[in-house]
Design a protein around this motif. Structure first.
Motif, PDB file in Angstrom:
ATOM      1  N   GLY A  78      11.620  -5.649  -1.665  1.00 50.85           N
ATOM      2  CA  GLY A  78      11.548  -4.208  -1.514  1.00 50.85           C
ATOM      3  C   GLY A  78      10.645  -3.563  -2.549  1.00 50.85           C
ATOM      4  O   GLY A  78       9.885  -2.640  -2.254  1.00 50.85           O
ATOM      5  N   ARG A  79      10.710  -4.040  -3.778  1.00 49.14           N
ATOM      6  CA  ARG A  79       9.871  -3.498  -4.847  1.00 49.14           C
ATOM      7  C   ARG A  79       8.392  -3.753  -4.564  1.00 49.14           C
ATOM      8  O   ARG A  79       7.550  -2.870  -4.722  1.00 49.14           O
ATOM      9  N   ALA A  81       7.056  -4.193  -1.657  1.00 52.81           N
ATOM     10  CA  ALA A  81       6.692  -3.353  -0.515  1.00 52.81           C
ATOM     11  C   ALA A  81       6.413  -1.924  -0.966  1.00 52.81           C
ATOM     12  O   ALA A  81       5.472  -1.277  -0.492  1.00 52.81           O
ATOM     13  N   LYS A  82       7.195  -1.437  -1.902  1.00 58.31           N
ATOM     14  CA  LYS A  82       7.016  -0.075  -2.412  1.00 58.31           C
ATOM     15  C   LYS A  82       5.670   0.062  -3.130  1.00 58.31           C
ATOM     16  O   LYS A  82       4.935   1.034  -2.924  1.00 58.31           O
ATOM     17  N   VAL A  83       5.333  -0.903  -3.965  1.00 55.36           N
ATOM     18  CA  VAL A  83       4.060  -0.874  -4.686  1.00 55.36           C
ATOM     19  C   VAL A  83       2.895  -0.986  -3.702  1.00 55.36           C
ATOM     20  O   VAL A  83       1.905  -0.244  -3.797  1.00 55.36           O
ATOM     21  N   SER A  85       2.828  -0.166  -0.556  1.00 54.39           N
ATOM     22  CA  SER A  85       2.757   1.076   0.204  1.00 54.39           C
ATOM     23  C   SER A  85       2.011   2.154  -0.580  1.00 54.39           C
ATOM     24  O   SER A  85       1.202   2.897  -0.033  1.00 54.39           O
ATOM     25  N   LYS A  86       2.263   2.214  -1.870  1.00 51.69           N
ATOM     26  CA  LYS A  86       1.603   3.212  -2.726  1.00 51.69           C
ATOM     27  C   LYS A  86       0.094   2.996  -2.754  1.00 51.69           C
ATOM     28  O   LYS A  86      -0.680   3.940  -2.622  1.00 51.69           O
ATOM     29  N   PRO A  91       3.308   3.090   5.042  1.00 52.42           N
ATOM     30  CA  PRO A  91       4.598   2.445   4.764  1.00 52.42           C
ATOM     31  C   PRO A  91       4.485   0.918   4.835  1.00 52.42           C
ATOM     32  O   PRO A  91       3.773   0.378   5.673  1.00 52.42           O
ATOM     33  N   THR A  93       7.065  -2.708   4.516  1.00 51.18           N
ATOM     34  CA  THR A  93       8.454  -3.141   4.626  1.00 51.18           C
ATOM     35  C   THR A  93       8.565  -4.584   4.174  1.00 51.18           C
ATOM     36  O   THR A  93       7.552  -5.274   4.001  1.00 51.18           O
ATOM     37  N   THR A  94       9.791  -5.036   3.993  1.00 55.10           N
ATOM     38  CA  THR A  94       9.961  -6.442   3.633  1.00 55.10           C
ATOM     39  C   THR A  94       9.711  -7.318   4.856  1.00 55.10           C
ATOM     40  O   THR A  94       9.880  -6.876   5.995  1.00 55.10           O
TER      41      THR A  94
END
Length: 142
Positions: A78-79, A81-83, A85-86, A91, A93-94
């Motif tokens: 998840g982490r 994926a967040k980076v 996405s930024k 977006p 996702t895992t």
């Protein structure tokens, strides 16, 4: 849009002037994303930290979006994926969430089925793939 135009679009989405190796990478990515490439082709990008992998990938994602080519962004955690996405501006996702469909309870007790992942004419991008390891089933634990 031809391959050269797509490569130019990636370059224009890059937030800095690329070096020669990055220009070669962008040309290879443009060829890879062309309709001439087989649908089951894989492009593996690796390199040392700080070489621009994430920045070039972000520029690629923006160029794909501009060209209206479907893109799916995946990461092992998840982490990550967040980076991702930024940097990409879309977006992410895992991998697990994209591959499996659950019963929707969100409690983790339901059954999981393989999800339908047909994406005609699109590109799947997995970031931080080096974090993906071989899994072991419960019977393999020693």
């Amino acid at each position: 849009m031809n391959i050269d135009e797509f490569a130019e679009s990636i370059l224009l989405n890059l937030p800095y002037v690329p070096n020669d190796q990055q220009v070669q990478l962008i040309a290879a990515l443009a060829r890879f994303c062309s309709p001439l490439m087989p649908s089951d082709a894989v492009f593996l990008l690796n390199g040392y930290a700080g070489t621009g992998k994430t920045s070039v990938t972000g520029a690629l994602v923006r160029a794909l979006r501009d060209a209206r080519i479907p893109v799916v962004l995946l990461a092992p955690t998840g982490r990550a994926a967040k980076v991702f996405s930024k940097f990409a501006g879309l977006p992410a996702t895992t991998i697990h969430r994209r591959i499996y469909r659950t019963d929707g309870t969100g409690l983790g007790f339901g059954t999981a089925e393989v999800a339908d992942n047909n994406l005609t004419g699109g590109v799947f991008i997995v970031d931080e793939a080096s974090m993906i390891g071989e899994s072991q089933s419960a019977g393999d634990v020693r």
